[in-house]
Design a protein around this motif. Structure first.
Motif, PDB file in Angstrom:
ATOM      1  N   MET A 141     -27.434   1.113 -11.168  1.00  0.00           N
ATOM      2  CA  MET A 141     -27.011   2.337 -11.890  1.00  0.00           C
ATOM      3  C   MET A 141     -25.445   2.765 -11.231  1.00  0.00           C
ATOM      4  N   GLU A 142     -25.254   2.391  -9.830  1.00  0.00           N
ATOM      5  CA  GLU A 142     -24.479   2.957  -9.310  1.00  0.00           C
ATOM      6  C   GLU A 142     -23.246   1.911  -9.730  1.00  0.00           C
ATOM      7  N   GLN A 143     -23.687   0.672  -9.803  1.00  0.00           N
ATOM      8  CA  GLN A 143     -22.716  -0.515 -10.205  1.00  0.00           C
ATOM      9  C   GLN A 143     -22.164  -0.184 -11.772  1.00  0.00           C
ATOM     10  N   LEU A 144     -23.202   0.297 -12.449  1.00  0.00           N
ATOM     11  CA  LEU A 144     -22.744   0.441 -13.841  1.00  0.00           C
ATOM     12  C   LEU A 144     -21.883   1.786 -14.026  1.00  0.00           C
ATOM     13  N   ILE A 145     -21.912   2.717 -13.010  1.00  0.00           N
ATOM     14  CA  ILE A 145     -21.078   4.049 -13.094  1.00  0.00           C
ATOM     15  C   ILE A 145     -19.744   3.439 -12.725  1.00  0.00           C
ATOM     16  N   ASP A 146     -19.723   2.778 -11.625  1.00  0.00           N
ATOM     17  CA  ASP A 146     -18.470   2.330 -11.089  1.00  0.00           C
ATOM     18  C   ASP A 146     -17.443   1.521 -12.191  1.00  0.00           C
ATOM     19  N   VAL A 147     -18.094   0.668 -12.894  1.00  0.00           N
ATOM     20  CA  VAL A 147     -17.495  -0.314 -13.660  1.00  0.00           C
ATOM     21  C   VAL A 147     -17.164   0.492 -14.892  1.00  0.00           C
ATOM     22  N   THR A 148     -18.026   1.347 -15.516  1.00  0.00           N
ATOM     23  CA  THR A 148     -17.791   2.327 -16.678  1.00  0.00           C
ATOM     24  C   THR A 148     -16.823   3.190 -16.650  1.00  0.00           C
ATOM     25  N   TYR A 149     -16.963   3.954 -15.349  1.00  0.00           N
ATOM     26  CA  TYR A 149     -16.249   5.376 -15.385  1.00  0.00           C
ATOM     27  C   TYR A 149     -15.036   5.186 -14.452  1.00  0.00           C
ATOM     28  N   PHE A 150     -14.976   4.129 -13.794  1.00  0.00           N
ATOM     29  CA  PHE A 150     -13.896   4.104 -12.735  1.00  0.00           C
ATOM     30  C   PHE A 150     -12.842   2.855 -13.001  1.00  0.00           C
ATOM     31  N   LEU A 151     -13.507   1.835 -13.455  1.00  0.00           N
ATOM     32  CA  LEU A 151     -12.651   0.569 -13.858  1.00  0.00           C
ATOM     33  C   LEU A 151     -12.449   0.228 -15.535  1.00  0.00           C
ATOM     34  N   ALA A 152     -13.221   0.833 -16.382  1.00  0.00           N
ATOM     35  CA  ALA A 152     -12.887   0.488 -17.614  1.00  0.00           C
ATOM     36  C   ALA A 152     -12.565   1.791 -18.498  1.00  0.00           C
ATOM     37  N   ASP A 153     -12.977   2.980 -18.598  1.00  0.00           N
ATOM     38  CA  ASP A 153     -12.851   4.095 -19.060  1.00  0.00           C
ATOM     39  C   ASP A 153     -12.052   4.850 -18.058  1.00  0.00           C
ATOM     40  N   ARG A 154     -10.738   4.878 -17.830  1.00  0.00           N
ATOM     41  CA  ARG A 154     -10.085   5.437 -16.620  1.00  0.00           C
ATOM     42  C   ARG A 154      -9.475   6.940 -17.313  1.00  0.00           C
ATOM     43  N   GLN A 155      -9.685   7.276 -18.777  1.00  0.00           N
ATOM     44  CA  GLN A 155      -8.806   8.247 -19.307  1.00  0.00           C
ATOM     45  C   GLN A 155      -9.531   9.599 -18.601  1.00  0.00           C
ATOM     46  N   ASP A 156      -8.819  10.659 -18.676  1.00  0.00           N
ATOM     47  CA  ASP A 156      -9.538  11.773 -18.406  1.00  0.00           C
ATOM     48  C   ASP A 156     -10.154  12.545 -19.390  1.00  0.00           C
ATOM     49  N   VAL A 194     -13.650  16.929 -27.726  1.00  0.00           N
ATOM     50  CA  VAL A 194     -12.667  16.668 -26.677  1.00  0.00           C
ATOM     51  C   VAL A 194     -13.724  16.070 -25.667  1.00  0.00           C
ATOM     52  N   ALA A 195     -13.730  14.513 -25.648  1.00  0.00           N
ATOM     53  CA  ALA A 195     -14.737  14.098 -24.600  1.00  0.00           C
ATOM     54  C   ALA A 195     -14.084  14.114 -23.177  1.00  0.00           C
ATOM     55  N   LEU A 196     -14.651  14.657 -22.121  1.00  0.00           N
ATOM     56  CA  LEU A 196     -14.199  14.720 -20.941  1.00  0.00           C
ATOM     57  C   LEU A 196     -14.757  13.861 -19.898  1.00  0.00           C
ATOM     58  N   GLN A 197     -14.070  12.902 -19.483  1.00  0.00           N
ATOM     59  CA  GLN A 197     -14.656  11.817 -18.533  1.00  0.00           C
ATOM     60  C   GLN A 197     -15.388  12.207 -17.517  1.00  0.00           C
ATOM     61  N   ARG A 198     -14.985  13.255 -16.530  1.00  0.00           N
ATOM     62  CA  ARG A 198     -15.831  13.723 -15.361  1.00  0.00           C
ATOM     63  C   ARG A 198     -16.895  14.502 -15.993  1.00  0.00           C
TER      64      ARG A 198
END
Length: 787
Positions: free
Chosen positions: A457-472, A637-641
């Motif tokens: 799950m932590e790896q999934l979060i890293d890939v999705t929210y920090f490597l792939a979808d980097r928009q704010d 509006v979708a907010l990434q954080r």
């Protein structure tokens, strides 16, 4: 009471600690099955009951504007049981005291009676009065997130005009069990609402008097969904209808189905592993316990007891232990199952819970545990019962000692005498040592597989929210906009970068396999929202052709170089053939991806976008929020954080909660394994250890001989345990893979360390108990033998 029964209860009282440890191993296996399968059955029964009682539809469709009279023609379609034609529109919300933009799905309620389908479960208040444009009912999670009650007010931009609304009630609906706002991955009750209004009021706002923009259909039993969808599309197409779809493509049901599938897959993966491990350990432990009773069995035979009565006596002993474990595991499993059911029920906002009765679970779990224990006892009894009494009453023949190393190597000059004794004891009982180490390895393995979900799950979060979808943030529009809207958005306060995003719904088909997906078009130089492959590298989309998710390729049975058929469900509908140029290993949904210019040419349209991905200045977010709230064309509006926080709070929380429970049960099993091995080793070598004490060895030296063997076997068992744990994690990862979400096979080094630490701690705790036993060893009693 018969003499053998008296002996039975005395044995249980004398070995109460070992009996309890074995019962805990059995109980751990039973508890995993009861809690996993029981909670899944309860949630599935709850969903079925909720859908049936409140008329959840089977087929859904959107349309620009269709006359209400068309509903009568839809009812006439063969296989249709009921139709609910209504108005459904997305709109931007402005909530007092809440700076972030929120979205609302507005749905009309009939003014002349209750809806045929997707009926509301009223939590509080009442329904809106006919024609009252300001009165609304909102979904309970949204109201609870903001502390709203009857009389609370908020604003919405409806058809370009800002209107103030007043809440007159809260409700739940089977259509919105899992509410996800536009552009979001996870539910956000603070930023997405379902708002029900009087049909007359909503029709007046959107100029839809006598018309509808959405339809739900209930099918008759045995009706063909594909045929109904085909006929419904034909009726709606002249009125701007979008392609109809069944339940499996309805957002709420699809996510709910996915979550229940994940829970079901966990219940089919971990409990069998736990049951098999606990069965093996019970088998191993009881075999050694019964073997220790060899001389007593010989004495009983000499006194006239038959083989059958002796076997029955030990079966009673086994049955008593297993029964205690089954009862303990059933109680704990039921309690945990109720907790898990309530946790998921609250997450899904079910208005009620149906707890399924599952007596077969207890029967299956008990039968498996009892069978394993009986086989373990039989294996030992078969060897002892067949011996003549005179032979059985004597100690077993001493093992044949062989030199394991060349005569030139003198171990006593390399290692200490206690260490040499430990090595010789392992060498003369290789089978017993192997099975002991295997038991500990299995205990390590179930700990590794239980902890695996935390890592992935932590790896999934890293890939999705920090490597792939980097928009704010991502701005989604009510309808597609011409390409220059990107420049307008770029000029909003706080926007540092803006990238367009185009999505087109299609049906993709290969052979007789078909799926409804979305093709996303991205600029060639997209940097905010990237595609990441399995090696965590950005993927550059080819200028022509279609790239698809690896899971979609698996479902369709296609790979790069194959061709698929696409039914375009937007604009000028047509069917085209497209080559697959790449498959991408992503982790959310099944989708197609194209270069934005290639998608535009495919659609034969001018440059248009559905949404824009943004990078924001952290210090000017409030200004950005205020500007967006004044834009009538924005749907949400979708907010990434915020999405990341919701992911941790929802899906990750549910999965890691289950994993934590399994980890706790695995730790209990690990302790039971290590403790029983240590206690049995003490019982088997009691006479030998007492002899060493008489010869002058201190308590510490005697303890060292016994515990050093335990320590060596524990350490030897760890690498095989890690390997088996990794294999079990692969099995679990494969079973958890679904169309809406998948995980990577990631087992961190810290997981192996933690799993081994638990087993080592169990060994240390067992050593502390064994030390007290050795300190209190009665040398005279132990050394007494029959002549």
């Amino acid at each position: 009471m018969r003499a053998l029964d008296v002996k039975l209860f005395r044995d249980v009282r004398r070995m109460w600690a070992q009996v309890l440890a074995i019962a805990l191993v059995v109980g751990g296996g039973v508890a995993t099955l009861v809690l996993a399968v029981g909670s899944h059955r309860s949630l599935e029964e709850t969903r079925i009951a909720y859908y049936e009682r409140y008329g959840f539809g089977d087929v859904f469709a959107q349309v620009k504007r269709a006359p209400k009279a068309l509903a009568d023609r839809i009812v006439d379609i063969p296989g249709v049981a009921a139709v609910d034609a209504r108005i459904a529109k997305l709109a931007l919300l402005d909530i007092p005291g809440f700076s972030e933009p929120a979205s609302g799905q507005f749905v009309s309620l009939p003014d002349n009676g209750e809806a045929h389908l997707n009926r509301l479960y009223i939590r509080s208040g009442r329904l809106p009065e006919s024609g009252r444009t300001e009165e609304v009912v909102v979904n309970e999670p949204f109201a609870r997130a903001h502390g709203f009650s009857e009389g609370a007010r908020f604003s919405a931009i409806l058809n370009g005009k800002k209107r103030e609304l007043v809440i007159v009630g809260t409700a739940l609906s089977p259509e919105f069990v899992y509410t996800v706002g536009p552009g979001d991955l996870m539910p956000d009750d603070r930023r997405f609402a379902v708002v029900w209004m009087s049909e007359k009021a909503l029709a007046g706002v959107y100029d839809l008097d006598g018309a509808f923009s959405a339809v739900s259909v209930k099918l008759q039993p045995g009706a063909s969904e594909r045929e109904v969808i085909s006929r419904l599309d034909a009726l709606l197409d002249p009125y701007g209808g979008q392609a109809a779809h069944g339940r499996k493509d309805q957002t709420s049901h699809a996510w709910l189905d996915h979550e229940l599938d994940m829970l079901n897959n966990m219940s089919r993966t971990l409990p069998p592993i736990f049951l098999l491990v606990s069965a093996f350990l019970v088998n191993l432990t009881l075999s050694r316990l019964v073997a220790l009773e060899r001389e007593q069995i010989g004495l009983l035979k000499a006194l006239g007891y038959t083989d059958g009565s002796i076997v029955l006596h030990y079966f009673k002993f086994v049955a008593l232990i297993v029964a205690a474990g089954i009862v303990l595991g059933s109680i704990v499993g039921t309690w945990l199952g109720l907790r898990i059911t309530a946790l998921f029920g609250d997450f899904f906002h079910f208005p009620f819970l149906v707890f399924a009765k599952a007596p077969d679970l207890y029967v299956i779990a008990g039968a498996l545990s009892a069978a394993a224990a009986a086989i373990g006892a039989l294996r030992a009894l078969r060897e002892v019962v067949t011996l003549p009494p005179a032979v059985a009453m004597q100690p077993p023949a001493p093992p044949v000692y062989r030199r394991l190393l060349p005569a030139s190597i003198q171990l006593d000059q390399i290692v200490s005498q206690p260490t040499l004794m430990m090595v010789r004891n392992i060498a003369r009982h290789p089978v017993r040592a192997t099975f002991t180490a295997l038991g500990m390895a299995l205990a390590t393995a179930i700990l590794v597989v239980s902890l695996f979900t935390r890592d992935t799950m932590e790896q999934l979060i890293d890939v999705t929210y920090f490597l792939a979808d980097r928009q704010d943030a991502t701005i989604g529009f009510v309808e597609k906009r011409i390409g220059n809207v990107v420049e307008q958005v770029h000029r909003l306060p706080g926007v540092l970068a803006a990238e367009p995003f185009r999505e087109v719904p299609v049906r993709i088909r290969h052979g007789n396999v078909e799926r409804r997906i979305t093709i996303s078009g991205r600029p060639a130089d997209a940097d905010l929202r990237r595609i990441i492959d399995v090696d965590l590298r950005p993927v550059v989309l080819p200028e022509t052709g279609l790239a698809i998710s690896g899971m979609l390729g698996h479902i369709l049975g296609v790979a790069a170089g194959d061709t698929v058929e696409l039914d375009l469900l937007e604009g000028a509908r047509r069917t085209v053939t497209m080559p697959i140029v790449a498959t991408v290993e992503d982790y959310f949904g099944i989708r197609g991806m194209m270069d934005m210019d290639a998608l535009r040419q495919l659609m034969r349209e001018a440059p248009v976008v559905n949404s824009v991905n943004l990078s924001l200045d952290e210090n000017r977010k409030e200004d950005f929020y205020a500007a967006v709230k004044s834009m009538p064309t924005v749907a949400g509006v979708a907010l990434q954080r915020v999405s990341l926080a919701n992911f941790r709070k929802t899906v990750a929380l549910l999965i890691t909660t289950m994993a934590s429970i399994y980890t706790g049960l695995a730790a209990v099993i690990a302790f039971g394994v290590v403790y029983n091995n240590a206690r049995i080793s003490l019982s088997e070598r009691a006479r030998e250890l007492a002899s060493l004490r008489v010869l002058g060895f201190t308590r510490g030296e005697v303890l060292r001989i016994l515990l050093l063997e335990l320590a060596i076997l524990t350490l030897i068992a760890q690498p095989p345990g890690w390997l088996m744990g990794y294999g079990l994690a692969w099995v679990m990862k494969t079973n958890l893979a679904g169309e809406l979400m998948r995980v990577r096979l990631v087992v961190e080094h810290s997981t192996y360390v933690l799993a081994t630490s638990v087993v080592v701690l169990a060994a240390v705790a067992s050593a502390a108990v064994i030390r007290r036993r050795i300190d209190n060893l009665d040398l005279v009693a132990v050394l007494k033998t029959r002549d």
